[in-house]
Design a protein around this motif. Structure first.
Motif, PDB file in Angstrom:
ATOM      1  N   PHE A  90      11.637 -43.785  33.433  1.00 21.79           N
ATOM      2  CA  PHE A  90      11.404 -42.354  33.236  1.00 21.79           C
ATOM      3  C   PHE A  90      12.348 -41.768  32.193  1.00 21.79           C
ATOM      4  O   PHE A  90      12.038 -40.731  31.600  1.00 21.79           O
ATOM      5  N   PHE A  91      13.463 -42.415  31.944  1.00 21.37           N
ATOM      6  CA  PHE A  91      14.332 -42.028  30.828  1.00 21.37           C
ATOM      7  C   PHE A  91      13.570 -42.199  29.512  1.00 21.37           C
ATOM      8  O   PHE A  91      13.570 -41.311  28.652  1.00 21.37           O
ATOM      9  N   PHE A  92      12.897 -43.339  29.373  1.00 22.73           N
ATOM     10  CA  PHE A  92      12.084 -43.574  28.179  1.00 22.73           C
ATOM     11  C   PHE A  92      10.891 -42.616  28.126  1.00 22.73           C
ATOM     12  O   PHE A  92      10.532 -42.114  27.060  1.00 22.73           O
ATOM     13  N   LEU A  93      10.277 -42.367  29.289  1.00 25.12           N
ATOM     14  CA  LEU A  93       9.128 -41.465  29.341  1.00 25.12           C
ATOM     15  C   LEU A  93       9.522 -40.060  28.908  1.00 25.12           C
ATOM     16  O   LEU A  93       8.765 -39.385  28.199  1.00 25.12           O
ATOM     17  N   LYS A  94      10.716 -39.624  29.310  1.00 24.51           N
ATOM     18  CA  LYS A  94      11.211 -38.297  28.912  1.00 24.51           C
ATOM     19  C   LYS A  94      11.302 -38.184  27.394  1.00 24.51           C
ATOM     20  O   LYS A  94      10.897 -37.173  26.811  1.00 24.51           O
ATOM     21  N   HIS A  95      11.829 -39.222  26.759  1.00 25.47           N
ATOM     22  CA  HIS A  95      11.935 -39.196  25.299  1.00 25.47           C
ATOM     23  C   HIS A  95      10.560 -39.288  24.640  1.00 25.47           C
ATOM     24  O   HIS A  95      10.320 -38.646  23.605  1.00 25.47           O
ATOM     25  N   LEU A  96       9.655 -40.062  25.228  1.00 25.37           N
ATOM     26  CA  LEU A  96       8.296 -40.146  24.689  1.00 25.37           C
ATOM     27  C   LEU A  96       7.620 -38.779  24.748  1.00 25.37           C
ATOM     28  O   LEU A  96       6.944 -38.370  23.795  1.00 25.37           O
ATOM     29  N   ALA A  97       7.810 -38.069  25.854  1.00 23.00           N
ATOM     30  CA  ALA A  97       7.248 -36.722  25.994  1.00 23.00           C
ATOM     31  C   ALA A  97       7.852 -35.775  24.956  1.00 23.00           C
ATOM     32  O   ALA A  97       7.141 -34.952  24.361  1.00 23.00           O
ATOM     33  N   ALA A  98       9.158 -35.894  24.718  1.00 22.13           N
ATOM     34  CA  ALA A  98       9.821 -35.045  23.716  1.00 22.13           C
ATOM     35  C   ALA A  98       9.282 -35.333  22.322  1.00 22.13           C
ATOM     36  O   ALA A  98       9.037 -34.400  21.532  1.00 22.13           O
ATOM     37  N   ARG A 150      21.828 -46.382  24.190  1.00 18.75           N
ATOM     38  CA  ARG A 150      22.103 -47.122  22.956  1.00 18.75           C
ATOM     39  C   ARG A 150      20.810 -47.550  22.270  1.00 18.75           C
ATOM     40  O   ARG A 150      20.739 -47.574  21.025  1.00 18.75           O
ATOM     41  N   MET A 151      19.801 -47.887  23.050  1.00 17.37           N
ATOM     42  CA  MET A 151      18.513 -48.254  22.470  1.00 17.37           C
ATOM     43  C   MET A 151      17.898 -47.074  21.721  1.00 17.37           C
ATOM     44  O   MET A 151      17.382 -47.231  20.605  1.00 17.37           O
ATOM     45  N   ILE A 152      17.945 -45.886  22.330  1.00 23.41           N
ATOM     46  CA  ILE A 152      17.380 -44.698  21.692  1.00 23.41           C
ATOM     47  C   ILE A 152      18.094 -44.409  20.370  1.00 23.41           C
ATOM     48  O   ILE A 152      17.455 -44.149  19.338  1.00 23.41           O
ATOM     49  N   ILE A 153      19.416 -44.475  20.383  1.00 24.31           N
ATOM     50  CA  ILE A 153      20.194 -44.239  19.169  1.00 24.31           C
ATOM     51  C   ILE A 153      19.905 -45.330  18.136  1.00 24.31           C
ATOM     52  O   ILE A 153      19.742 -45.051  16.939  1.00 24.31           O
ATOM     53  N   GLY A 154      19.831 -46.573  18.597  1.00 29.60           N
ATOM     54  CA  GLY A 154      19.545 -47.689  17.699  1.00 29.60           C
ATOM     55  C   GLY A 154      18.187 -47.556  17.032  1.00 29.60           C
ATOM     56  O   GLY A 154      18.048 -47.817  15.829  1.00 29.60           O
ATOM     57  N   PHE A 155      17.176 -47.146  17.796  1.00 34.42           N
ATOM     58  CA  PHE A 155      15.843 -46.943  17.224  1.00 34.42           C
ATOM     59  C   PHE A 155      15.884 -45.869  16.142  1.00 34.42           C
ATOM     60  O   PHE A 155      15.265 -46.015  15.075  1.00 34.42           O
ATOM     61  N   LEU A 156      16.597 -44.782  16.408  1.00 37.83           N
ATOM     62  CA  LEU A 156      16.671 -43.684  15.442  1.00 37.83           C
ATOM     63  C   LEU A 156      17.345 -44.138  14.153  1.00 37.83           C
ATOM     64  O   LEU A 156      16.852 -43.849  13.045  1.00 37.83           O
ATOM     65  N   VAL A 157      18.453 -44.855  14.288  1.00 37.35           N
ATOM     66  CA  VAL A 157      19.166 -45.354  13.102  1.00 37.35           C
ATOM     67  C   VAL A 157      18.278 -46.317  12.318  1.00 37.35           C
ATOM     68  O   VAL A 157      18.211 -46.267  11.081  1.00 37.35           O
TER      69      VAL A 157
END
Length: 311
Positions: A60-68, A143-150
């Motif tokens: 759901f952490f990933f789902l929250k970012h997907l929704a954003a 860290r995955m979210i930040i890594g994907f963005l970078v």
């Protein structure tokens, strides 16, 4: 530089849905209602994940970012499209077109990597349950979210040639936002290298994550089939069903856009195909997770019950 008899383009004219003036109000409503549902549905998911302890897990952490990302992507496109529909055309500064195109690429690529990360989460939860908490926790997810963005920003930096293109003479695009193909098609510069770079980046950001998804689900299916308990198999499949639906919706829209056969009306048809990832895919995510996910429905019932008690 433009030739002496050509005018330097500073604004892009977006033609929107010219030829459908009689249906202007209907088209406006057809954009507005899904957009409002996308905003309300995805924002509700973000609020539920943030306020319910039972949803504070990686999936759901990933789902929250997907929704954003869905909220941001649609907001980049739809308000402008609504204005174009009512005015029957739009006039956007060339720099504004570049910014819109760049933002769409960033969040579109981020979605692809995020959906692959969600499949990896399901793989670890089902195939490596004893190591799940150590391999997939809040620190790893952040860290995955930040890594994907970078990674995405680094990849898109190679497309800096887009901002060096010359635009002379024609400035009209048969579209309701600044899409890559129509915009590059207006340029009077040599765009062959830029188009090749875009293809390579798109291939990496969409195909590579899809391969990861396929591999993880092969392992997931094999693991589930080895389970002796039928109820255990059903429970394991149910934890993947919502994510699989999102995978189908996301990659289904890509197939519609990139693999549909071209014809003499391909430029105009691309405008309608792009509706699949600007409206349809963001619309599917809250529907999928509101109808198919038990945890989200339970969290919503709990939140509504708490709200009633407060009033």
């Amino acid at each position: 530089m433009c030739e002496f008899n050509q005018t330097q383009v500073t604004h892009i004219k977006l033609l929107g849905f010219q030829g459908l003036h009689n249906y202007k109000l209907l088209i406006f409503i057809g954009f507005l209602l899904p957009y409002l549902f996308i905003l309300s549905g995805n924002i509700l998911i973000i609020i539920l994940v943030e306020t319910n302890d039972q949803l504070k897990i990686p999936m759901f952490f990933f789902l929250k970012h997907l929704a954003a990302y869905d909220v941001i992507m649609t907001t980049i496109v739809i308000p402008m499209a609504l204005d174009i529909i009512m005015k029957e055309e739009g006039n956007v500064p060339l720099a504004g077109c570049f910014i819109q195109l760049y933002c769409l690429a960033v969040f579109g690529y981020l979605q692809s990597f995020l959906i692959a990360a969600m499949s990896s989460d399901r793989y670890l939860a089902i195939c490596k349950p004893l190591r799940y908490s150590s391999l997939m926790n809040s620190h790893v997810c952040s860290r995955m979210i930040i890594g994907f963005l970078v990674l995405v920003i680094t990849l898109l930096s190679s497309e800096s040639k887009l901002y060096q293109l010359n635009f002379c003479g024609l400035n009209s695009i048969d579209h309701f936002f600044c899409d890559f193909g129509p915009l590059v098609g207006l340029s009077t510069s040599d765009t062959s290298i830029l188009i090749l770079q875009d293809f390579i980046i798109s291939f990496f950001t969409f195909v590579f994550p899809f391969v990861i998804i396929i591999i993880t689900y092969i392992y997931i299916v094999v693991t589930i089939l080895k389970m002796f308990s039928i109820s255990g198999q059903r429970k394991a499949f149910s934890t993947c069903s919502s994510h699989l639906s999102i995978v189908c919706a996301f990659y289904g829209t890509l197939i519609v856009v990139y693999m549909a056969p071209s014809d003499e009306n391909s430029t105009s048809m691309n405008k309608y195909r792009s509706l699949s990832y600007t409206l349809v895919s963001p619309l599917m995510n809250p529907i999928i997770y509101s109808l198919r996910n038990h945890e989200i429905k339970s969290a919503l019932k709990k939140t509504l019950a708490d709200f009633k008690l407060r009033i």
